[in-house]
Design an enzyme around this catalytic site. Structure first.
Site, PDB file in Angstrom:
ATOM      1  N   SER A 131      21.520   4.141  43.199  1.00  0.00           N
ATOM      2  CA  SER A 131      20.560   5.178  43.587  1.00  0.00           C
ATOM      3  C   SER A 131      20.429   6.257  42.526  1.00  0.00           C
ATOM      4  O   SER A 131      21.401   6.611  41.855  1.00  0.00           O
ATOM      5  CB  SER A 131      21.020   5.823  44.904  1.00  0.00           C
ATOM      6  N   GLU A 133      20.280   9.215  43.221  1.00  0.00           N
ATOM      7  CA  GLU A 133      21.113  10.330  43.682  1.00  0.00           C
ATOM      8  C   GLU A 133      22.433  10.396  42.920  1.00  0.00           C
ATOM      9  O   GLU A 133      23.113  11.424  42.968  1.00  0.00           O
ATOM     10  CB  GLU A 133      21.371  10.222  45.182  1.00  0.00           C
ATOM     11  N   TYR A 154      26.828  10.973  49.765  1.00  0.00           N
ATOM     12  CA  TYR A 154      26.068   9.745  49.545  1.00  0.00           C
ATOM     13  C   TYR A 154      26.030   9.395  48.060  1.00  0.00           C
ATOM     14  O   TYR A 154      26.307   8.259  47.662  1.00  0.00           O
ATOM     15  CB  TYR A 154      24.652   9.899  50.097  1.00  0.00           C
TER      16      TYR A 154
END
Length: 347
Positions: A131, A133, A154
């Protein structure tokens, strides 16, 4: 003989589009689903085939990334040629409230699946859903060489999954790749994610069912692409000659406010009359800007995003309006995608 694929997270946005793609390519598709007291297969119901029919090519199996023994058993049963790990607790804001669960499923869950592949002894190609992120606070643009600086449980869990995938690739000579996907959305996006929350609110406000939508930080910059294109990129990574890691992104830089304006204007609405700020939707630590550089994927895989964020917003608004008009009928059809018939570029 057709190829066989196992998809974890098959009931999610990406899993449903990937299942469609692989079935269209003649694959036999197996999906991992968690046991629940209610049905959660709405995104793939249109793909359902009676597993007892001789022509059936999609099969669902109960299991969970928290159960390593079950994963070994399932892999030995299915013997897939390709494994796509898309399962995770994938909501960033929720990961602050459920950090342990997020770490166990999103991070350690990937290790359990990799270890299950190793222990089963099957020879397959493995895709890990990484990801954007993971980049977090690192300034854009971000590519495969950009240092990670996650700003959420996360993001940190995804960093663990990324590195354990690379570790298994190097330690056990596994064909294991990381797809570092920037935000990718669609009408099948979960309703708690900000883009779908916006477009669903637009449809409901236009229909007179609601008056306002409550949002957090409107200044966050994101690189939003169209999910059906991104699952094509996943597949291409597993067709390459050698395993490697790739960023998939549009290179665009829309703020949440830009997405809001585009979505409301497409429906003929004034966003300032309907959008309200709510600090409950702010993260404890914000990620200011994620803008991806997917030039490596274009160069080596022949992949390039064609649906930009403004078009994506309009697609999603139209779909949510259609859902209301058809009394909640799931929106299945997708606009025409690029011609992906060109062969995968050799490294």
């Amino acid at each position: 003989m057709s190829k066989r694929a196992l998809i974890t997270g098959i009931t999610g946005q990406d899993g449903s589009y990937l299942a469609e793609l692989l079935l269209g390519k003649g694959y036999e598709v197996h999906g991992l689903i968690r046991r629940a007291s209610t049905f959660n297969t709405s995104r793939i119901d249109h793909l359902y085939q009676d597993p007892h029919e001789p022509e059936a090519r999609m099969f669902l199996h109960y299991g969970d990334l928290s159960d390593g023994a079950r994963l070994v058993t399932l892999l030995n049963e299915v013997k897939p040629d390709e494994v796509y790990n898309l399962a995770a607790q994938s909501h960033v804001r929720v990961s602050f409230e459920e950090p342990e669960h997020t770490g166990d499923t999103t991070g350690v869950g990937a290790m359990r699946l990799l270890e299950a592949v190793r222990m089963s002894g099957i020879h397959c190609r493995y895709y890990q859903a990484s990801s954007s992120e993971m980049f977090g606070a690192t300034p854009p643009p971000q590519n495969e060489e950009t240092p990670f600086y996650p700003r959420s449980p996360y993001g940190a869990a995804k960093v663990y999954a990324y590195w354990v995938t690379k570790n298994y690739r190097e330690a056990y000579d596994m064909f294991a790749v990381n797809g570092i996907l920037f935000n990718h959305e669609s009408p099948r996006r979960g309703e708690t994610f900000v883009t779908r929350k916006i477009t669903r609110a637009v449809a409901r406000i236009k229909a007179g069912l609601d008056q306002h939508v409550y949002l957090g930080n409107l200044d966050s910059i994101r690189d939003w692409g169209y999910a059906p294109e991104y699952v094509e990129g996943m597949w291409r990574m597993l067709q390459a000659d050698k395993p490697d890691d790739y960023v998939l992104a549009t290179g665009g830089n829309f703020t949440v406010r830009d997405f809001v304006v585009t979505a409301f204007e497409h429906a003929g609405l004034d966003w300032e009359k309907h959008v309200r700020f709510d600090e409950r939707y702010l993260r404890p630590t914000e990620v200011d800007a994620l803008i991806g550089d997917a030039s490596k994927a274009q160069r080596q895989l022949g992949w390039k995003a064609t649906v930009q964020t403004d078009e994506l917003a309009r697609i999603m608004v139209d779909a949510d309006i259609q859902v209301l008009e058809h009394a909640g009928r799931p929106w299945i059809d997708t606009p025409a995608l690029p011609d992906w018939s060109a062969p995968v570029a050799a490294r």
